[in-house]
Write a protein that holds these residues in place. Structure first.
Motif, mmCIF file in Angstrom:
data_model
loop_
_atom_site.group_PDB
_atom_site.id
_atom_site.type_symbol
_atom_site.label_atom_id
_atom_site.label_comp_id
_atom_site.label_asym_id
_atom_site.label_seq_id
_atom_site.Cartn_x
_atom_site.Cartn_y
_atom_site.Cartn_z
ATOM 1 N N ILE A 1 0.931 -1.028 -0.072
ATOM 2 C CA ILE A 1 0.205 0.106 0.127
ATOM 3 C C ILE A 1 0.921 0.964 0.215
ATOM 4 O O ILE A 1 1.651 1.294 0.742
ATOM 5 C CB ILE A 1 -1.012 0.012 1.255
ATOM 6 C CG1 ILE A 1 -2.044 -1.407 1.032
ATOM 7 C CG2 ILE A 1 -1.791 1.228 1.337
ATOM 8 C CD1 ILE A 1 -2.848 -1.488 2.216
ATOM 9 N N VAL A 2 0.861 2.018 -0.972
ATOM 10 C CA VAL A 2 1.621 2.989 -1.163
ATOM 11 C C VAL A 2 1.663 4.188 -0.083
ATOM 12 O O VAL A 2 0.501 4.311 0.602
ATOM 13 C CB VAL A 2 1.469 3.710 -2.760
ATOM 14 C CG1 VAL A 2 1.639 2.796 -3.877
ATOM 15 C CG2 VAL A 2 0.207 4.350 -2.656
ATOM 16 N N PRO A 3 2.552 5.141 -0.044
ATOM 17 C CA PRO A 3 2.417 6.135 1.099
ATOM 18 C C PRO A 3 1.278 7.029 1.183
ATOM 19 O O PRO A 3 0.873 7.481 -0.023
ATOM 20 C CB PRO A 3 3.780 7.076 0.953
ATOM 21 C CG PRO A 3 4.812 6.016 0.297
ATOM 22 C CD PRO A 3 3.885 5.102 -0.455
ATOM 23 N N HIS A 4 0.569 7.248 2.123
ATOM 24 C CA HIS A 4 -0.512 8.161 2.055
ATOM 25 C C HIS A 4 -1.012 8.566 3.674
ATOM 26 O O HIS A 4 0.019 7.952 4.405
ATOM 27 C CB HIS A 4 -1.764 7.080 1.440
ATOM 28 C CG HIS A 4 -2.233 6.108 2.488
ATOM 29 N ND1 HIS A 4 -1.357 4.843 2.505
ATOM 30 C CD2 HIS A 4 -3.107 6.074 3.466
ATOM 31 C CE1 HIS A 4 -2.025 4.351 3.237
ATOM 32 N NE2 HIS A 4 -2.741 4.642 3.881
ATOM 33 N N GLY B 1 5.624 7.540 9.270
ATOM 34 C CA GLY B 1 6.685 8.776 9.320
ATOM 35 C C GLY B 1 8.006 7.927 9.008
ATOM 36 O O GLY B 1 8.105 7.311 7.946
ATOM 37 N N GLU B 2 8.760 8.104 9.941
ATOM 38 C CA GLU B 2 10.384 7.683 9.950
ATOM 39 C C GLU B 2 10.421 6.148 10.627
ATOM 40 O O GLU B 2 11.393 5.457 10.341
ATOM 41 C CB GLU B 2 11.497 8.667 10.172
ATOM 42 C CG GLU B 2 11.390 9.730 9.468
ATOM 43 C CD GLU B 2 11.692 9.738 8.088
ATOM 44 O OE1 GLU B 2 12.533 8.928 7.770
ATOM 45 O OE2 GLU B 2 11.248 10.311 7.328
ATOM 46 N N ASP C 1 -2.516 7.689 12.137
ATOM 47 C CA ASP C 1 -2.439 7.706 10.554
ATOM 48 C C ASP C 1 -2.566 8.969 10.040
ATOM 49 O O ASP C 1 -2.587 9.044 8.445
ATOM 50 C CB ASP C 1 -3.456 6.815 10.015
ATOM 51 C CG ASP C 1 -5.022 7.370 9.919
ATOM 52 O OD1 ASP C 1 -5.187 8.414 10.559
ATOM 53 O OD2 ASP C 1 -5.719 6.623 9.389
ATOM 54 N N SER C 2 -2.531 10.369 10.493
ATOM 55 C CA SER C 2 -2.384 11.487 9.839
ATOM 56 C C SER C 2 -0.713 11.590 9.250
ATOM 57 O O SER C 2 -0.694 12.434 8.447
ATOM 58 C CB SER C 2 -2.565 12.683 10.829
ATOM 59 O OG SER C 2 -1.787 12.814 11.819
ATOM 60 N N PHE C 3 0.064 11.067 9.998
ATOM 61 C CA PHE C 3 1.492 10.930 9.624
ATOM 62 C C PHE C 3 1.440 9.939 8.122
ATOM 63 O O PHE C 3 0.850 9.105 8.334
ATOM 64 C CB PHE C 3 2.439 10.457 10.406
ATOM 65 C CG PHE C 3 2.429 11.307 11.757
ATOM 66 C CD1 PHE C 3 3.612 12.177 11.726
ATOM 67 C CD2 PHE C 3 1.763 11.063 12.719
ATOM 68 C CE1 PHE C 3 3.730 12.979 12.614
ATOM 69 C CE2 PHE C 3 2.151 12.027 13.874
ATOM 70 C CZ PHE C 3 3.034 13.153 13.765
ATOM 71 N N GLU C 4 2.458 10.301 7.338
ATOM 72 C CA GLU C 4 2.516 9.391 6.110
ATOM 73 C C GLU C 4 2.806 8.160 6.542
ATOM 74 O O GLU C 4 3.728 7.903 7.752
ATOM 75 C CB GLU C 4 3.695 10.091 5.173
ATOM 76 C CG GLU C 4 3.524 9.400 3.843
ATOM 77 C CD GLU C 4 4.859 9.780 3.133
ATOM 78 O OE1 GLU C 4 4.555 10.225 2.148
ATOM 79 O OE2 GLU C 4 5.805 9.309 3.296
#
Length: 99
Positions: free
Chosen positions: A7-10, A37-38, A53-56
């Motif tokens: 699942i791609v970054p979102h 995030g990181e 999940d507001s973070f990438e």
């Protein structure tokens, strides 16, 4: 999540909630993982993974087996009661087709 899936970054829609992931079925051959995030994490049997999940974020299941996670959203603990009411009102207003 089926095997061999990425699942791609979102980002989620906002930081008013935390998302809880409880793994129900984990692949046995390869670890399924998530990056928020990181930080990169793996699901562990019987352990809840909590994330904002507001973070990438992005997810990998490089196994050939399915991964099943039970997801529950809860209010962010630092969100005031009035902001919770406002978020709930906005959510239900958008979902209501009989306005």
């Amino acid at each position: 999540l089926e095997g061999q899936t990425h699942i791609v970054p979102h980002c989620g829609p906002g930081n008013h909630k935390l998302r809880l992931h409880l793994p129900l079925i984990l692949p046995k051959d390869v670890k399924a993982r998530i990056r928020v995030g990181e930080q990169e994490k793996e699901w562990k049997e019987g352990k809840v993974l909590v994330l904002d999940d507001s973070f990438e974020h992005e997810v990998w299941n490089e196994s050939h087996d399915r991964r099943v996670v039970f997801i529950v959203d809860v209010w962010h603990p630092h969100l005031s009661l009035s902001k919770r009411r406002n978020e709930a009102r906005n959510y239900f207003y958008k979902k209501n087709k009989f306005r």
